[in-house]
Design an enzyme around this catalytic site. Structure first.
Site, PDB file in Angstrom:
ATOM      1  N   CYS A 207      33.732  37.315  46.122  1.00 40.89           N
ATOM      2  CA  CYS A 207      33.349  38.172  47.239  1.00 40.89           C
ATOM      3  C   CYS A 207      33.093  39.581  46.721  1.00 40.89           C
ATOM      4  CB  CYS A 207      34.460  38.196  48.290  1.00 40.89           C
ATOM      5  SG  CYS A 207      34.018  39.169  49.758  1.00 40.89           S
TER       6      CYS A 207
ATOM      7  N   ASP B 121      34.002  42.173  48.033  1.00 39.36           N
ATOM      8  CA  ASP B 121      35.147  43.013  48.409  1.00 39.36           C
ATOM      9  C   ASP B 121      35.683  43.796  47.204  1.00 39.36           C
ATOM     10  OD1 ASP B 121      37.985  43.756  48.982  1.00 39.36           O
ATOM     11  OD2 ASP B 121      37.569  42.714  50.865  1.00 39.36           O
TER      12      ASP B 121
ATOM     13  N   ARG C 216      38.396  44.939  46.531  1.00 44.49           N
ATOM     14  CA  ARG C 216      39.782  44.691  46.120  1.00 44.49           C
ATOM     15  C   ARG C 216      39.937  43.433  45.263  1.00 44.49           C
ATOM     16  NH1 ARG C 216      41.721  44.675  52.187  1.00 44.49           N
ATOM     17  NH2 ARG C 216      39.762  43.509  52.211  1.00 44.49           N
TER      18      ARG C 216
ATOM     19  N   HIS D  64      38.982  35.049  49.131  1.00 44.10           N
ATOM     20  CA  HIS D  64      40.251  35.771  49.257  1.00 44.10           C
ATOM     21  C   HIS D  64      40.685  35.816  50.707  1.00 44.10           C
ATOM     22  CE1 HIS D  64      38.574  39.646  50.871  1.00 44.10           C
ATOM     23  NE2 HIS D  64      37.475  39.114  50.381  1.00 44.10           N
TER      24      HIS D  64
ATOM     25  N   CYS E  95      39.476  38.129  54.150  1.00 42.55           N
ATOM     26  CA  CYS E  95      38.058  38.407  53.883  1.00 42.55           C
ATOM     27  C   CYS E  95      37.356  38.853  55.169  1.00 42.55           C
ATOM     28  CB  CYS E  95      37.392  37.154  53.327  1.00 42.55           C
ATOM     29  SG  CYS E  95      35.652  37.407  52.898  1.00 42.55           S
TER      30      CYS E  95
END
Ligand code: CO
Length: 211
Positions: free
Chosen positions: A42, A44, A46, A98, A101
């Site tokens: 992803c 993302d 993080r 994750h 998400c």
């Protein structure tokens, strides 16, 4: 100092630190790219592939998009897959989702995110529909979302196996193995949830007989 200038400053410090004990570090890396892994994760911020797997530059070939989707009309992803499988000869493809998400969460709402995001998130809604009996039975919203995240990863692994790129490599070189993982933002631990070793039988309708 502007925020982006801090990144450039950090970069200089990082490069200096890398060469401090190993003067040939960059020279060596620039001549060599032989990663064993393709990571589809992803976007993302993080979930940085190298950092959470303790790997170095040169070890993982990375593709990231919103909610780590493998879509059969996505020329970007399919090019990355083609290059990784046929040229880099990677041995493992990892789809890593994750928990928490934003893309998965958005797909569970009925909100109109407008044209392009609706189009993208529709793929996750399709995963929900495919597994509706199991997901509808989960009453806790976080648990439901977490399970959808796992099932989404599983479906994206299936999507990889549907491609002729993967099927050809399976048939002729018995690689790569496909892995579905989910990373937990809360404790930093990756949970393997699904895997398809090279050569795993797939639904006949997707199978190419003349590879
Ligand atoms: Co995400």
């Amino acid at each position: 100092m502007k925020p982006y200038e801090i990144l450039l400053k950090n970069n200089k410090q990082w490069a200096e630190a890398k060469t401090a004990n190993d003067p040939d570090y960059f020279e060596r890396l620039s001549r060599l790219q032989t990663p064993e892994f393709l990571w589809i994760g992803c976007s993302d911020s993080r979930v940085p592939a190298n950092e959470i797997t303790g790997t170095q530059p040169g070890e993982i070939f990375v593709h990231r998009n919103v909610a780590n989707l493998v879509i059969n009309t996505d020329v970007n992803l399919l090019s990355v897959l083609d290059y990784a499988v046929n040229h880099l000869k990677i041995k493992h493809v990892i789809v890593c989702g994750h928990y928490g998400c934003g893309g998965v969460r958005a797909a569970t709402t009925n909100h109109d995110f407008k044209a392009v995001l609706n189009m993208w998130l529709r793929n996750i809604k399709d995963v929900y529909r495919t597994h509706r009996p199991e997901l509808d039975a989960i009453t806790d919203n976080t648990k439901k979302e977490n399970r959808l995240t796992e099932l989404n990863v599983q479906e994206q692994v299936f999507n990889l196996a549907k491609t002729s790129t993967i099927q050809r490599a399976w048939k002729h070189e018995n690689r790569p193995d496909l892995h579905g993982w989910v990373y937990d933002l809360k404790d930093g631990i990756i949970k393997p949830v699904f895997e398809m070793p090279a050569g795993t039988p797939i639904d006949g309708v997707y199978k190419y007989g003349d590879l």
